[in-house]
Design an enzyme around this catalytic site. Structure first.
Site, PDB file in Angstrom:
ATOM      1  CB  CYS A 142      -0.979  -0.057   1.164  1.00  0.00           C
ATOM      2  SG  CYS A 142      -2.327   1.129   0.977  1.00  0.00           S
TER       3      CYS A 142
ATOM      4  NE  ARG B 218      -9.666   6.687   3.020  1.00  0.00           N
ATOM      5  CZ  ARG B 218      -8.352   6.479   3.190  1.00  0.00           C
ATOM      6  NH1 ARG B 218      -7.856   5.265   3.196  1.00  0.00           N
ATOM      7  NH2 ARG B 218      -7.535   7.480   3.360  1.00  0.00           N
TER       8      ARG B 218
ATOM      9  CG  HIS C  87      -3.538  -3.085   3.981  1.00  0.00           C
ATOM     10  ND1 HIS C  87      -2.363  -2.598   4.500  1.00  0.00           N
ATOM     11  CD2 HIS C  87      -4.124  -2.034   3.358  1.00  0.00           C
ATOM     12  CE1 HIS C  87      -2.251  -1.316   4.220  1.00  0.00           C
ATOM     13  NE2 HIS C  87      -3.302  -0.933   3.520  1.00  0.00           N
TER      14      HIS C  87
HETATM   15  N1  GLN Z   1      -1.883   7.078   2.813  1.00  0.00           N
HETATM   16  C1  GLN Z   1      -2.010   6.247   1.658  1.00  0.00           C
HETATM   17  C2  GLN Z   1      -3.333   6.369   0.908  1.00  0.00           C
HETATM   18  O1  GLN Z   1      -4.365   6.612   1.510  1.00  0.00           O
HETATM   19  C3  GLN Z   1      -1.755   4.789   2.019  1.00  0.00           C
HETATM   20  C4  GLN Z   1      -2.771   4.180   2.926  1.00  0.00           C
HETATM   21  C5  GLN Z   1      -2.426   2.780   3.376  1.00  0.00           C
HETATM   22  O2  GLN Z   1      -1.281   2.343   3.373  1.00  0.00           O
HETATM   23  N2  GLN Z   1      -3.422   2.072   3.809  1.00  0.00           N
HETATM   24  O3  GLN Z   1      -3.319   6.201  -0.281  1.00  0.00           O
END
Ligand code: GLN
Length: 236
Positions: free
Chosen positions: A94, A128, A194
């Site tokens: 990520c 998101r 993840h």
């Molecule tokens: N901050 C980054 C995003 O939102 C990565 C988030 C994460 O590793 N879960 O894209």
């Protein structure tokens, strides 16, 4: 630790490790030990320089502020980049994809220079990406569907030097409209999964381990619990 011990670098777990991403290092260690190898996890924190001498590395995801600290540390101590330059396998989860790219924009629109291991750039998406993700691998050597949980705002665009890890069948993935999930460049693999991703995707774990050991493939492990987990997650 003997000379033959396989050393797994868990890079900056003090700042990068959302959703237990550090578990990927434990999965690698366990799969090595079950095959009779000595294996240890070496945690590299913000108070340590990053060694270039380990056999395999993994980095987890993080929110924007933690991601910045990690970026600065890796730029200051380029051991990871040196190891990757020699073909040592690296798994980046990520935010770590974003950190290893040319640059990323935070959710407030600030552009931060990355480490430059991946030919990618990342900008915030309108929405998101959150939820289960399932994909069909593109990387030669992988044949089984990949599955994980994604939660990111950034959308990652690949340049000509990088290829996708897989094609999205469910979820968002890299999130820029090309249908791709993850990044592959040389021995460095990035994914938005993840989970920890390797617990769900043993084929990917063994791909990385074979590379770390310098062998074409590894003897299979018969782990019914892992197969059960995969069946459940792919149905989800
Ligand atoms: N901050 C980054 C995003 O939102 C990565 C988030 C994460 O590793 N879960 O894209």
């Amino acid at each position: 630790m003997s000379e033959s011990t396989v050393r797994i670098g868990l890079v900056l777990p003090d700042v990068m490790g959302t959703y237990g991403d550090g578990g990927n290092a434990l999965v690698l260690r366990q799969r090595l030990r079950m095959r009779g190898h000595d294996a240890e996890v070496i945690e590299i924190s913000l108070s340590d320089p990053v060694p270039d001498s380990l056999d395999i590395y993994t980095l987890g995801g993080a929110e924007d502020s933690a991601q910045r600290l990690a970026t600065r540390h890796l730029q200051r101590f380029p051991g990871l980049q040196q190891a990757a330059g020699r073909g040592v396998p690296v798994l980046a989860i990520c935010a770590a994809i974003q950190v290893l790219g040319h640059w990323y924009e935070t959710s407030t629109g600030e552009r931060v220079d990355g480490v430059g291991l991946f030919d990618v750039t990342t900008s915030p998406r309108a929405e998101r990406a959150i939820g289960e993700v399932a994909t069909a691998p593109i990387l030669p050597g992988l044949s089984k569907p990949l599955t994980g949980f994604e939660n990111h705002r950034g959308g990652t665009k690949l340049g000509g030097g990088a290829t996708g890890l897989a094609r999205v069948t469910r979820g968002i993935g890299n999130g820029v409209g090309d249908g791709l999930e993850g990044v592959v460049q040389g021995s460095v693999i990035g994914t938005y999964m993840h989970g920890p991703a390797l617990a769900r995707n043993p084929e990917l774990a063994d791909y990385l381990l074979a590379r770390a050991l310098g062998v074409d493939s590894l003897p299979p492990l018969d782990l019914p619990e892992v197969e059960q987990l995969r069946r459940e997650r792919l149905r989800a």
